[in-house]
Design a protein around this motif. Structure first.
Motif, PDB file in Angstrom:
ATOM      1  N   MET A   1       0.848  -1.182   0.000  1.00  0.00           N
ATOM      2  CA  MET A   1       0.000   0.000   0.000  1.00  0.00           C
ATOM      3  C   MET A   1       0.887   1.236   0.000  1.00  0.00           C
ATOM      4  O   MET A   1       1.776   1.371   0.820  1.00  0.00           O
ATOM      5  CB  MET A   1      -0.908  -0.004   1.226  1.00  0.00           C
ATOM      6  CG  MET A   1      -1.783   1.175   1.329  1.00  0.00           C
ATOM      7  SD  MET A   1      -2.843   0.999   2.782  1.00  0.00           S
ATOM      8  CE  MET A   1      -3.858   2.389   2.555  1.00  0.00           C
ATOM      9  N   LYS A   2       0.632   2.145  -0.876  1.00  0.00           N
ATOM     10  CA  LYS A   2       1.398   3.374  -0.980  1.00  0.00           C
ATOM     11  C   LYS A   2       0.531   4.542  -0.530  1.00  0.00           C
ATOM     12  O   LYS A   2      -0.584   4.713  -0.994  1.00  0.00           O
ATOM     13  CB  LYS A   2       1.866   3.575  -2.416  1.00  0.00           C
ATOM     14  CG  LYS A   2       2.797   4.727  -2.586  1.00  0.00           C
ATOM     15  CD  LYS A   2       3.331   4.784  -4.005  1.00  0.00           C
ATOM     16  CE  LYS A   2       4.308   5.923  -4.145  1.00  0.00           C
ATOM     17  NZ  LYS A   2       4.856   6.006  -5.492  1.00  0.00           N
ATOM     18  N   THR A   3       1.064   5.342   0.371  1.00  0.00           N
ATOM     19  CA  THR A   3       0.342   6.517   0.856  1.00  0.00           C
ATOM     20  C   THR A   3       0.683   7.709  -0.018  1.00  0.00           C
ATOM     21  O   THR A   3       1.847   7.989  -0.262  1.00  0.00           O
ATOM     22  CB  THR A   3       0.732   6.826   2.317  1.00  0.00           C
ATOM     23  OG1 THR A   3       0.441   5.685   3.112  1.00  0.00           O
ATOM     24  CG2 THR A   3      -0.018   8.031   2.836  1.00  0.00           C
ATOM     25  N   GLN A   4      -0.335   8.392  -0.490  1.00  0.00           N
ATOM     26  CA  GLN A   4      -0.137   9.571  -1.328  1.00  0.00           C
ATOM     27  C   GLN A   4      -0.440  10.819  -0.509  1.00  0.00           C
ATOM     28  O   GLN A   4      -1.559  10.994  -0.030  1.00  0.00           O
ATOM     29  CB  GLN A   4      -1.051   9.513  -2.554  1.00  0.00           C
ATOM     30  CG  GLN A   4      -0.845  10.646  -3.522  1.00  0.00           C
ATOM     31  CD  GLN A   4       0.511  10.584  -4.212  1.00  0.00           C
ATOM     32  OE1 GLN A   4       1.071   9.520  -4.412  1.00  0.00           O
ATOM     33  NE2 GLN A   4       1.038  11.726  -4.559  1.00  0.00           N
ATOM     34  N   SER A  31      11.151  16.688   3.199  1.00  0.00           N
ATOM     35  CA  SER A  31      11.060  15.262   3.494  1.00  0.00           C
ATOM     36  C   SER A  31      12.463  14.683   3.694  1.00  0.00           C
ATOM     37  O   SER A  31      13.318  14.824   2.818  1.00  0.00           O
ATOM     38  CB  SER A  31      10.380  14.523   2.341  1.00  0.00           C
ATOM     39  OG  SER A  31      10.551  13.127   2.485  1.00  0.00           O
ATOM     40  N   TYR A  33      13.065  11.646   3.571  1.00  0.00           N
ATOM     41  CA  TYR A  33      13.098  10.502   2.665  1.00  0.00           C
ATOM     42  C   TYR A  33      13.522  10.908   1.258  1.00  0.00           C
ATOM     43  O   TYR A  33      14.425  10.327   0.671  1.00  0.00           O
ATOM     44  CB  TYR A  33      11.721   9.829   2.635  1.00  0.00           C
ATOM     45  CG  TYR A  33      11.604   8.737   1.605  1.00  0.00           C
ATOM     46  CD1 TYR A  33      12.207   7.511   1.805  1.00  0.00           C
ATOM     47  CD2 TYR A  33      10.894   8.942   0.429  1.00  0.00           C
ATOM     48  CE1 TYR A  33      12.120   6.496   0.856  1.00  0.00           C
ATOM     49  CE2 TYR A  33      10.799   7.953  -0.525  1.00  0.00           C
ATOM     50  CZ  TYR A  33      11.411   6.726  -0.305  1.00  0.00           C
ATOM     51  OH  TYR A  33      11.319   5.737  -1.245  1.00  0.00           O
ATOM     52  N   SER A  34      12.861  11.941   0.729  1.00  0.00           N
ATOM     53  CA  SER A  34      13.113  12.319  -0.663  1.00  0.00           C
ATOM     54  C   SER A  34      13.956  13.578  -0.831  1.00  0.00           C
ATOM     55  O   SER A  34      14.480  13.837  -1.909  1.00  0.00           O
ATOM     56  CB  SER A  34      11.782  12.536  -1.387  1.00  0.00           C
ATOM     57  OG  SER A  34      11.129  13.689  -0.865  1.00  0.00           O
TER      58      SER A  34
END
Length: 64
Positions: A1-4, A31, A33-34
């Motif tokens: 599952m990917k959260t948008q 972020s 993460y990114s």
């Protein structure tokens, strides 16, 4: 599952029962993460902070 997540979340300050933009500028949220900007929040002025403290103190008497 990917959260948008929404493209750019802007957060304001809840002062005296209203959402208001801070008068001392904005700060980006990056972020870890990114490395991309995911939002920003507004920075309240000293006057807005004082108003928030005063109205919170008055309201607290009613509910505690």
């Amino acid at each position: 599952m990917k959260t948008q997540l929404p493209a750019n979340v802007v957060c304001h300050n809840f002062i005296s029962n209203s959402w208001v933009a801070g008068e001392a500028g904005n700060q980006d949220v990056i972020s870890p993460y990114s490395g991309k900007k995911i939002g920003s929040f507004s920075i309240p002025s000293e006057k807005q902070i004082s108003t928030a403290i005063e109205t919170a103190a008055k309201a607290q008497k009613d509910w505690a």
